[in-house]
Design an enzyme around this catalytic site. Structure first.
Site, PDB file in Angstrom:
ATOM      1  CG  HIS A 133      -1.796  -0.988   0.946  1.00 11.36           C
ATOM      2  ND1 HIS A 133      -1.515  -2.413   1.460  1.00 11.36           N
ATOM      3  CD2 HIS A 133      -3.061  -0.658   0.192  1.00 11.36           C
ATOM      4  CE1 HIS A 133      -3.207  -2.400   1.189  1.00 11.36           C
ATOM      5  NE2 HIS A 133      -3.743  -1.892   0.383  1.00 11.36           N
ATOM      6  CG  HIS A 191      -3.145  -5.419  -3.190  1.00 11.13           C
ATOM      7  ND1 HIS A 191      -2.617  -3.769  -2.970  1.00 11.13           N
ATOM      8  CD2 HIS A 191      -4.020  -5.701  -2.698  1.00 11.13           C
ATOM      9  CE1 HIS A 191      -3.007  -3.398  -2.309  1.00 11.13           C
ATOM     10  NE2 HIS A 191      -4.128  -3.827  -1.902  1.00 11.13           N
ATOM     11  CB  CYS A 227     -13.267  -3.740   1.112  1.00 10.78           C
ATOM     12  SG  CYS A 227     -13.025  -2.163   3.013  1.00 10.78           S
ATOM     13  CG  HIS A 286      -5.771  -6.524   1.563  1.00  9.23           C
ATOM     14  ND1 HIS A 286      -6.322  -6.023   2.175  1.00  9.23           N
ATOM     15  CD2 HIS A 286      -6.164  -5.960   0.528  1.00  9.23           C
ATOM     16  CE1 HIS A 286      -5.885  -4.850   2.187  1.00  9.23           C
ATOM     17  NE2 HIS A 286      -5.840  -4.922   0.830  1.00  9.23           N
ATOM     18  CD  GLU A 337     -14.429  -5.492   8.644  1.00  3.30           C
ATOM     19  OE1 GLU A 337     -15.093  -4.717   7.928  1.00  3.30           O
ATOM     20  OE2 GLU A 337     -12.523  -5.063   8.080  1.00  3.30           O
ATOM     21  CE1 TYR A 394      -9.238  -0.165  -4.845  1.00  6.69           C
ATOM     22  CE2 TYR A 394     -11.266  -0.965  -6.358  1.00  6.69           C
ATOM     23  CZ  TYR A 394     -10.589  -1.178  -4.831  1.00  6.69           C
ATOM     24  OH  TYR A 394     -10.855  -1.439  -3.573  1.00  6.69           O
ATOM     25  CD  GLU A 422      -6.658   0.585  -0.177  1.00  8.89           C
ATOM     26  OE1 GLU A 422      -6.292  -0.530  -1.276  1.00  8.89           O
ATOM     27  OE2 GLU A 422      -6.851   0.348   0.845  1.00  8.89           O
ATOM     28  CD  GLU A 428      -7.864  -2.307  -2.726  1.00 10.20           C
ATOM     29  OE1 GLU A 428      -7.339  -3.447  -1.797  1.00 10.20           O
ATOM     30  OE2 GLU A 428      -9.119  -2.520  -2.943  1.00 10.20           O
ATOM     31  CD1 TRP A 444     -13.650   1.208  -1.091  1.00 10.90           C
ATOM     32  CD2 TRP A 444     -12.064   1.781  -0.393  1.00 10.90           C
ATOM     33  NE1 TRP A 444     -13.475   0.240  -0.028  1.00 10.90           N
ATOM     34  CE2 TRP A 444     -12.620   1.417   0.815  1.00 10.90           C
ATOM     35  CE3 TRP A 444     -10.934   2.664  -0.201  1.00 10.90           C
ATOM     36  CZ2 TRP A 444     -11.679   1.723   2.352  1.00 10.90           C
ATOM     37  CZ3 TRP A 444     -10.202   2.836   1.457  1.00 10.90           C
ATOM     38  CH2 TRP A 444     -10.750   2.079   1.627  1.00 10.90           C
TER      39      TRP A 444
END
Length: 197
Positions: free
Chosen positions: A41, A48, A83, A85, A103, A119, A130, A132, A175
């Site tokens: 990042h 990624h 959101c 990874h 979460e 993006y 970001e 991604e 995002w």
């Protein structure tokens, strides 16, 4: 340096701490390697794999989360339901279900793939980027929420009209609109035309 979700490690099977690794991908989403989470990042950012989840209630309202103030990236802003990874070799679908449970304390119902979007969104506040290849998922939230306060400061279910008003007032993640717009066809299919998405 204080431990944050970006610099935290997770324990391996032998009890030693390991850095959180992400999958690096090419422009087609093909895995080409791995990188430590924070390094991926840092500007200019390394492309990624990521995922974004949009969950709705029975009335077709979208579940938003306000990111906890302790988050290393975009703290205190509103964003989509969840959101994150995938770990290397973890499928985006499995990661989306896992992270939603971690979460929000719920298992999504009818979770389905909703395409991908690529993006590049810099965050001026932190200097992080970001970069991604994001896998999108839509589904239903049909259980009582049990948010992890380390991750989530607040939640809200909103209609399409309420979201428009909230978004104008801000603040939202950089995002958010990119992933929402990319997921809209699947969202409309899930919620029906009357929900207004």
């Amino acid at each position: 340096m204080p431990t944050t979700p970006a610099t935290a490690t997770h324990s391996s099977s032998n009890g030693t701490a390991e850095p959180i690794m992400l999958e690096l991908v090419d422009e087609n989403g093909t895995t080409i390697g791995t990188a430590e989470k924070l390094a991926a990042h840092q500007a200019p950012g390394q492309l990624h794999r990521a995922f974004s989840v949009f969950l709705f209630d029975e009335q077709g309202r979208l579940l938003l989360q306000r990111r906890a103030l302790g988050k290393y990236h975009s703290p205190g802003v509103w964003s989509n339901t969840c959101c994150g990874h995938p770990y290397p070799d973890e499928s985006p679908f499995a990661a989306a279900a896992r992270r939603t449970y971690e979460e929000l304390g719920i298992s999504p119902s009818l979770l389905a793939e909703a395409g991908t979007v690529r993006y590049n969104h810099p965050d001026p506040a932190s200097g992080l980027v970001e970069q991604e290849f994001n896998h999108l998922f839509v589904g239903m939230a049909q259980e009582a929420l049990k948010p992890d306060p380390e991750e989530i400061g607040e939640t809200a279910f909103v209609t399409a009209a309420e979201l428009e008003k909230r978004h104008a007032e801000g603040p939202f993640s950089a995002w958010f609109m990119t992933v929402l717009d990319a997921a809209r066809p699947a969202i409309r299919e899930l919620t029906g035309p009357s929900a207004g998405w």
